[in-house]
Write an enzyme that holds these catalytic residues in place. Structure first.
Site, PDB file in Angstrom:
ATOM      1  N   HIS A  47       4.058 -29.335 -13.580  1.00  0.00           N
ATOM      2  CA  HIS A  47       3.798 -30.435 -12.653  1.00  0.00           C
ATOM      3  C   HIS A  47       3.852 -29.922 -11.211  1.00  0.00           C
ATOM      4  CE1 HIS A  47       4.643 -33.030 -16.142  1.00  0.00           C
ATOM      5  NE2 HIS A  47       3.962 -33.953 -15.482  1.00  0.00           N
ATOM      6  N   LYS A 107       7.856 -33.092  -8.053  1.00  0.00           N
ATOM      7  CA  LYS A 107       8.493 -33.782  -9.184  1.00  0.00           C
ATOM      8  C   LYS A 107       9.972 -33.418  -9.224  1.00  0.00           C
ATOM      9  CE  LYS A 107       7.906 -34.920 -14.077  1.00  0.00           C
ATOM     10  NZ  LYS A 107       7.988 -36.363 -13.779  1.00  0.00           N
TER      11      LYS A 107
END
Length: 273
Positions: free
Chosen positions: A159, A163
């Site tokens: 990600h 995040k």
């Protein structure tokens, strides 16, 4: 036609997902943007939600107090942080509002609070609202039942740098799906990190590896590796719009539900496959 529409409140309207949800809500039949919310003190308060999302004025002003928009929505859509989502959950439970929850990173107490609230209101709670991801989870269930007992299972996820939780909620959902298919508890077989002299791989475990880099929206792979062959099942997201559309599809699906806790498998009817 207007009376049949579901009015949604979008929490975190100024965030990446919030803006996508506003855009998606304007184009999805049966959905009407009813309210947009941001945290108290945000510089975005008082803005028009449509202008915030880059789609022009839509007449929905960003607020911080749910009580001020209580009569403007039927379903609250929340992709924020656990502490904020739980506060919104208490409000929705008190006022009989349905919820779509895409927030990840809940501890067990938070998950229990969601289960408790679902006795009174209807909630779709999912780690990932992508149709493709949920099809992948079904494939993982089938693959685990065939190969899981004799393969090494690893889950790799990547990600963007912003995040804050790891492994991702989707990666954990993948692990839970595989573990359940093998009649195991993920807490008993998960390996979340490896460093130094770890020794040989313990049979029957499910390993996790996490990447955080750049602007990766979301990539997940489950590997079933045996001697001489391996199967890899991968999902790659190229736009957050897929999550926004899935969340609003869930809001529409909740129209006929009075209470209960559901996930995207229920929304998509995957359990009958």
């Amino acid at each position: 036609m207007h009376e049949a529409q579901i009015r949604v409140a979008i929490v975190g309207a100024g965030g990446r997902m919030g803006r996508q949800l506003i855009q998606a809500a304007l184009h999805m039949e049966g959905i009407q943007p009813g309210a947009a919310l941001e945290r108290e003190g945000s510089s975005l308060l008082g803005s028009d939600a449509g202008e915030l999302a880059g789609v022009g004025k839509m007449g929905v002003i960003v607020q911080s107090d749910l009580a001020l928009v209580k009569d403007d929505f039927d379903v609250l859509v929340d992709f924020t942080r656990p502490e904020g989502t739980l506060a919104h959950l208490a409000f929705c439970r008190k006022h009989g509002k349905s919820m779509v929850i895409g927030t990840t990173g809940f501890d067990e107490a938070g998950k229990q609070a969601i289960r408790d609230a679902a006795q009174e209101i209807a909630i779709v709670f999912a780690a990932n609202f992508s149709v493709g991801v949920n099809v992948m989870l079904k494939l993982l269930e089938k693959t685990a039942k065939v190969m899981g007992d004799y393969s090494d299972i690893e889950i790799i996820e990547a990600h963007h740098r912003h995040k804050v939780d790891a492994p991702s909620g989707t990666a954990l959902a993948m692990g839970e799906t595989i573990a359940h298919a093998l009649n195991k508890d993920l807490q008993d077989c998960a390996v979340y990190s490896r460093e130094g002299h770890t020794g040989e791989r313990v049979p029957g475990t499910i390993g996790f590896a996490t990447v955080r880099a750049g602007d990766i929206i979301g990539e997940h792979t489950a590997m079933f590796a045996d001697i001489g062959e391996r199967v890899e099942i991968t999902h790659k997201a190229s736009s957050r719009m897929t999550f926004a559309n899935g969340a609003l599809r869930s809001a529409l699906w909740l129209k006929t539900k009075k209470n209960g806790l559901f996930d995207m498998r229920d929304v998509l009817g995957l359990d009958v496959l």
